[in-house]
Design a protein around this motif. Structure first.
Motif, short mmCIF file in Angstrom:
data_model
loop_
_atom_site.label_atom_id
_atom_site.label_comp_id
_atom_site.label_asym_id
_atom_site.label_seq_id
_atom_site.Cartn_x
_atom_site.Cartn_y
_atom_site.Cartn_z
N UNK A 1 6.19 3.97 0.92
CA UNK A 1 7.02 5.11 1.32
C UNK A 1 8.17 4.65 2.21
N UNK A 2 7.87 3.71 3.09
CA UNK A 2 8.87 3.23 4.04
C UNK A 2 9.79 2.17 3.44
N UNK A 3 9.26 1.41 2.46
CA UNK A 3 10.02 0.29 1.89
C UNK A 3 9.89 0.29 0.36
N UNK A 4 10.36 1.31 -0.33
CA UNK A 4 10.11 1.43 -1.77
C UNK A 4 10.81 0.39 -2.63
N UNK A 5 11.82 -0.30 -2.09
CA UNK A 5 12.58 -1.28 -2.89
C UNK A 5 12.19 -2.71 -2.58
N UNK B 1 19.16 0.62 15.27
CA UNK B 1 18.20 -0.45 15.06
C UNK B 1 17.36 -0.15 13.83
N UNK B 2 16.69 -1.16 13.34
CA UNK B 2 15.82 -0.96 12.18
C UNK B 2 16.56 -0.63 10.91
N UNK C 1 24.33 10.55 5.54
CA UNK C 1 23.91 10.06 6.84
C UNK C 1 22.44 9.69 6.91
N UNK C 2 21.76 9.67 5.77
CA UNK C 2 20.34 9.31 5.75
C UNK C 2 20.21 7.78 5.81
N UNK C 3 19.87 7.28 6.97
CA UNK C 3 19.87 5.84 7.19
C UNK C 3 18.83 5.12 6.35
N UNK C 4 17.74 5.79 6.00
CA UNK C 4 16.70 5.12 5.21
C UNK C 4 17.26 4.59 3.89
N UNK C 5 18.14 5.36 3.26
CA UNK C 5 18.70 4.92 1.98
C UNK C 5 19.50 3.64 2.15
N UNK C 6 20.25 3.53 3.23
CA UNK C 6 20.99 2.31 3.50
C UNK C 6 20.05 1.13 3.75
N UNK C 7 18.97 1.38 4.45
CA UNK C 7 17.99 0.31 4.70
C UNK C 7 17.33 -0.12 3.41
N UNK C 8 16.99 0.83 2.54
CA UNK C 8 16.39 0.47 1.25
C UNK C 8 17.34 -0.40 0.44
N UNK D 1 0.85 -1.18 0.00
CA UNK D 1 0.00 0.00 0.00
C UNK D 1 0.89 1.24 0.00
N UNK D 2 0.29 2.40 -0.15
CA UNK D 2 1.06 3.63 -0.33
C UNK D 2 1.98 3.91 0.86
N UNK D 3 1.48 3.73 2.08
CA UNK D 3 2.29 4.03 3.26
C UNK D 3 3.47 3.08 3.38
#
Length: 411
Positions: free
Chosen positions: A103-107, A228-229, A157-164, A98-100
């Motif tokens: 956003x959090x897991x685009x890959x 974490x995460x 330093x944007x951790x989201x990109x590393x998580x993706x 879903x859209x939300x």
């Protein structure tokens, strides 16, 4: 001390090198500006996204200190190539999120290649030539995007990109690797359907396992302590990919493939930070690159008319050759260990002899880019972006100091 004192005057060679660097930087910036406008990264043009080219482009924007453009491009790639095509009966995000969640897991569902034609119909017979123009997912494109995301995360330093990147690594590994029979060595598919439900081409890309292994090492190394995460740990993926690499032949006489091996060797040296004698994979990669380059040059490829040459493949070699001197600088810190590895030293010596070829190739294709050459224009985006990488390679080939030395030195 007076400003015109000889001790204050720039050394002529240093001054020339600085001017050359500045000129390369300006040319790369101009190429990337035109690419950004032409493909809708900035301005009013509709977004035209292609995963391989965009991965190099993100790294180029980082090298040019254009972080906003890198971030904008990442958002466009996920919003475009993370979704089904407009001409597809399916709609929404490839992974069915879903859209939300997207956003959090685009890959999480992978990313389309961005080819002009839709993927082959389920009931259609394969066409080897047409398949090159059809959409789907390529593992080696996905690893390039993982690398671009990780470079962005390291720089910003944007951790989201590393998580993706790590989530994409896990998704791609699960989809592309398989065991042909119980207990048989694992293999990889070369091309998958857009939704990763089945292979489109079931042969294995020659360097896909190596790309996967080194990218997994890179992503696992860049895990900020205490955070974490940050996504999957990739330990299983790393072990399985190492087993696949052990059964592959890395030798190639393709210039793009040779360039990829050279970049991989340098990435490996940066990540492992160990004595070269402790890392047999490094010797295998460097040896394959040196032998492949000798075979390629023996065909006298640069005697051919430019109309019979592909810029982006030669520029891939130019990028890789610029990793050779950096690799040597890393390894010579342990010169005694390097001396104990005559095959590795011999491969490096042969590669160093060919480093000036990088300048020859970039000069050649800079001249073509300034002309109204039809073949250059036919592949302008990938040609221009990879030329920019060859001119300013640091964003693509240099990892920052955040990588730990905890990776397995015996791989």
């Amino acid at each position: 001390m007076r400003r015109d004192h000889p001790a204050m005057a720039p050394h002529p060679a240093r001054k020339a090198a600085t001017a050359e660097h500045d000129d390369a930087h300006r040319t790369a910036a101009a190429l990337m500006h035109d690419f950004a406008v032409r493909t809708g990264v900035v301005g009013a043009a509709p977004a035209q996204r292609y995963l391989w080219t965009d991965a190099f482009a993100v790294c180029n924007f980082l090298a040019l200190d254009e972080v906003d453009n890198a971030e904008r491009l990442i958002e466009q790639v996920h919003a475009t190539l993370g979704r089904h095509r407009a001409d597809d009966a399916r709609s929404g995000w490839i992974g069915g999120m879903d859209a939300q969640t997207a956003i959090e897991h685009p890959t999480r569902g992978g990313l389309r290649i961005g080819k002009p034609l839709p993927e082959r119909a389920v009931d259609a017979l394969p066409d080897a030539e047409l398949e090159w123009e059809r959409d789907g997912q390529y593992f080696h494109y996905l690893t390039r995007w993982m690398h671009a995301l990780d470079q962005f995360a390291r720089r910003t330093g944007q951790a989201d990109a590393g998580r993706w990147a790590r989530e994409l690594a896990q998704t791609a590994h699960r989809a592309f690797t398989y065991a042909p029979a119980p207990g048989a060595p694992m293999r990889m598919y070369w091309k998958m359907r857009i939704d990763l439900s089945a292979p489109l081409v079931d042969t294995m890309g020659q360097h896909d396992p190596l790309d996967g292994l080194i990218t997994d090492l890179q992503l696992r190394a860049h895990k900020p302590p205490g955070r974490t995460g940050f996504g999957p740990d990739l330990d299983v993926e790393l072990r399985e990919m190492a087993a696949i690499v052990a059964g592959t032949n890395l030798l190639t006489d393709d210039p793009l493939g040779i360039g990829g091996l050279l970049v991989d060797a340098y990435r490996l040296a940066q990540l492992l930070r160990v004595r070269p004698g402790d890392n047999p994979l490094l010797g295998l990669v460097a040896g394959a690159a040196a032998n492949g380059l000798a075979r390629y040059l023996a065909t006298q490829p640069f005697a051919r008319p430019l109309s019979h040459r592909l810029a982006f493949r030669e520029l891939g070699l130019a990028i890789g050759l610029q990793a050779v001197t950096r690799l040597w600088c890393v390894l010579e810190r342990e010169s005694a260990s390097l001396d104990a590895q005559p095959a590795l030293r011999g491969a490096l010596d042969r590669l160093l002899e060919q480093v000036p070829l990088a300048r020859t190739l970039t000069d050649t294709w800079c001249e073509v880019a300034r002309s109204d050459d039809a073949q250059w224009r036919a592949h302008e985006d990938i040609n221009a972006v990879m030329l920019a990488t060859a001119l300013v390679p640091t964003g693509y080939i240099e990892l920052d100091g955040s990588a730990s030395s905890s990776s397995n030195s015996q791989l």
